[in-house]
Design an enzyme around this catalytic site. Structure first.
Site, short mmCIF file in Angstrom:
data_model
loop_
_atom_site.label_atom_id
_atom_site.label_comp_id
_atom_site.label_asym_id
_atom_site.label_seq_id
_atom_site.Cartn_x
_atom_site.Cartn_y
_atom_site.Cartn_z
N TYR A 108 -13.28 68.38 8.09
CA TYR A 108 -14.00 67.31 7.40
C TYR A 108 -13.11 66.08 7.36
O TYR A 108 -11.92 66.18 7.06
CB TYR A 108 -14.35 67.74 5.97
CG TYR A 108 -15.05 66.65 5.19
CD1 TYR A 108 -16.44 66.54 5.19
CD2 TYR A 108 -14.31 65.70 4.49
CE1 TYR A 108 -17.08 65.52 4.50
CE2 TYR A 108 -14.95 64.67 3.81
CZ TYR A 108 -16.33 64.59 3.81
OH TYR A 108 -16.96 63.57 3.15
N GLU A 193 -18.19 58.98 7.56
CA GLU A 193 -17.94 60.42 7.38
C GLU A 193 -18.14 61.16 8.69
O GLU A 193 -19.18 61.03 9.33
CB GLU A 193 -18.88 60.98 6.32
CG GLU A 193 -18.65 62.46 6.04
CD GLU A 193 -19.72 63.04 5.13
OE1 GLU A 193 -19.42 63.28 3.95
OE2 GLU A 193 -20.85 63.25 5.58
#
Ligand code: GDP
Ligand code: MN
Length: 388
Positions: A108, A193
């Site tokens: 992530y 993101e």
């Protein structure tokens, strides 16, 4: 403003970042062209919607041959995809079809503005992928947070440390995050993101998903990005409010609010909550609302079928109470008002405003002595109206 995954990836490709080869389609007939251009199965079919959690909702599918591809495209295109992040669903009008990646590990990585430190912040984890929310909830120590000094930007030292902490190929990772940070700053993003950032079996890093949100306040200098906005992904009431220059955010309660000033609008929502109700929206009509503007606002509030009562909470400053009252009365001629409207007025020309409302003969208007009284009345009336 939110961008689609494929738009974000195209932009990031321009920054030299590694994204998969892919093609966007809006019609099933375009599958043949996809087959001609992308020949390496498996391919991945990805619903392009403004909602996360597509994978778990069946919006991301791996296909192994042309038949599976056709079938998947046919079942996804034109549907409404409901994900846990967006239970009401978003229309799937386009699909991104990508060459599949052999995944070794999913990470992530994101950059956003951290309001508590007023700085850009990198959030990263070795436990990337579809369960990042669970990781954040249950093992917060697996999430790394790196605040950045906006003057220094992402220093080489911080980028290298992060590579070591994530145990990723250092030079490759540093190049990627440096480019991502540059994109975040240059695009005036509020969120960039990458989840997952993937290490493939050959040992290379690839951006497998990309979520890019641009700060609306910067759009005046990003006309090219603004042109990419897909209005089909936005609540139609919010689109209409934007056209009327109203600051409107739809919420899921049943008490509509019409307020002047953002601070008072927030307080009004809190007060409704305290009184045991739920606001249906945030709406700031601003300081100089005309009768027409109030009618526009009423039109939007009345179009939300969840709404069972309206709470008009005005502190008259620049917007005088008399003018607001007259606006409401005029609006009632232009828009059908189907719920009680509780009105609390205070401030400049309040007597004139109250008198106008009392003499108007409009039976849906209920006057309130103060904000607390108004919130309670709105909650009670919404309850009664909801039971009818
Ligand atoms: P999201 O669920 O909306 O965040 O959609 P993502 O684009 O992140 O995809 C969800 C999941 O699908 C990823 O976490 C991967 O596990 C999987 N996935 C996406 N692309 C590929 C691919 O090219 N190959 C493989 N094997 N899995 C993929
Ligand atoms: Mn994702």
């Amino acid at each position: 403003m939110q961008l689609h995954e494929h738009q974000a990836k195209e932009i990031l490709r321009g920054y030299g970042l590694p994204v998969s080869n892919g093609k966007v389609i809006t019609k099933i007939e375009e599958v043949d062209q996809v087959l001609a251009e992308l020949n390496a199965f498996p391919l991945v079919v990805k619903a392009q919607v403004h909602a996360g959690g597509r994978g778990k909702a069946g919006g991301v599918k791996l296909v192994r041959n042309a038949d599976e591809l056709r079938q998947t495209v046919a079942t996804l295109l034109g549907t409404i995809l409901k994900t846990y992040q967006c239970p009401d669903g978003k229309p799937v009008n386009s699909l991104l079809i990508e060459e599949g990646t052999d995944i070794k590990a999913e990470y992530y990585f994101s950059i956003t503005l951290d309001r508590s430190t007023s700085r850009p912040m990198i959030v990263a984890s070795k436990a990337g992928g579809m369960d990042i929310e669970t990781v954040a909830r249950e093992s917060a120590e697996a999430i790394m947070m790196v605040p950045l000094d906006p003057c220094l930007g992402l220093t080489l030292g911080k980028a290298r440390n992060l590579a070591f902490d994530l145990d990723l190929p250092v030079q490759e990772f540093v190049n990627i995050v440096t480019a991502l940070y540059r994109a975040y700053i240059e695009l005036d993003a509020s969120l960039l993101e990458i989840n997952p950032l993937v290490l493939n079996k050959a040992g290379n890093l690839i951006l497998l998903d990309a979520k890019l949100e641009i700060d609306d306040n910067s759009l005046f200098r990003h006309k090219d990005l603004q042109a990419l906005e897909d209005l089909t992904q936005i609540d139609p009431l919010e689109v209409a409010a934007g056209e009327y220059n109203l600051n409107y955010v739809r919420l899921d309660g049943n008490i509509a609010c019409m307020v002047n000033g953002a601070g008072l609008a927030m307080t009004t929502m809190d007060t409704i909550k305290l009184a045991g109700g739920n606001p249906a929206n945030f709406l700031d009509v601003g300081g100089g609302a005309s009768a027409e503007q109030i009618a526009n606002a009423m039109r939007i509030l009345m179009s939300d079928t969840n709404v069972k009562a309206v709470f008009v909470n005005i502190f008259g400053g620049i917007l005088r109470c008399g003018r607001l009252a007259q606006g409401l009365i005029d609006a009632a001629r232009m828009v059908e008002i189907r719920t009680p409207v509780v009105v609390r007025l205070e401030g400049t020309n309040v007597e004139e405003g109250r008198a106008l409302l009392n003499e108007s003969g409009l039976d849906f208007i209920v006057t309130a002595a103060d904000m607390w009284d108004g919130a309670n009345k709105a909650v009670e009336l919404a309850k009664k109206n909801g039971e009818m």
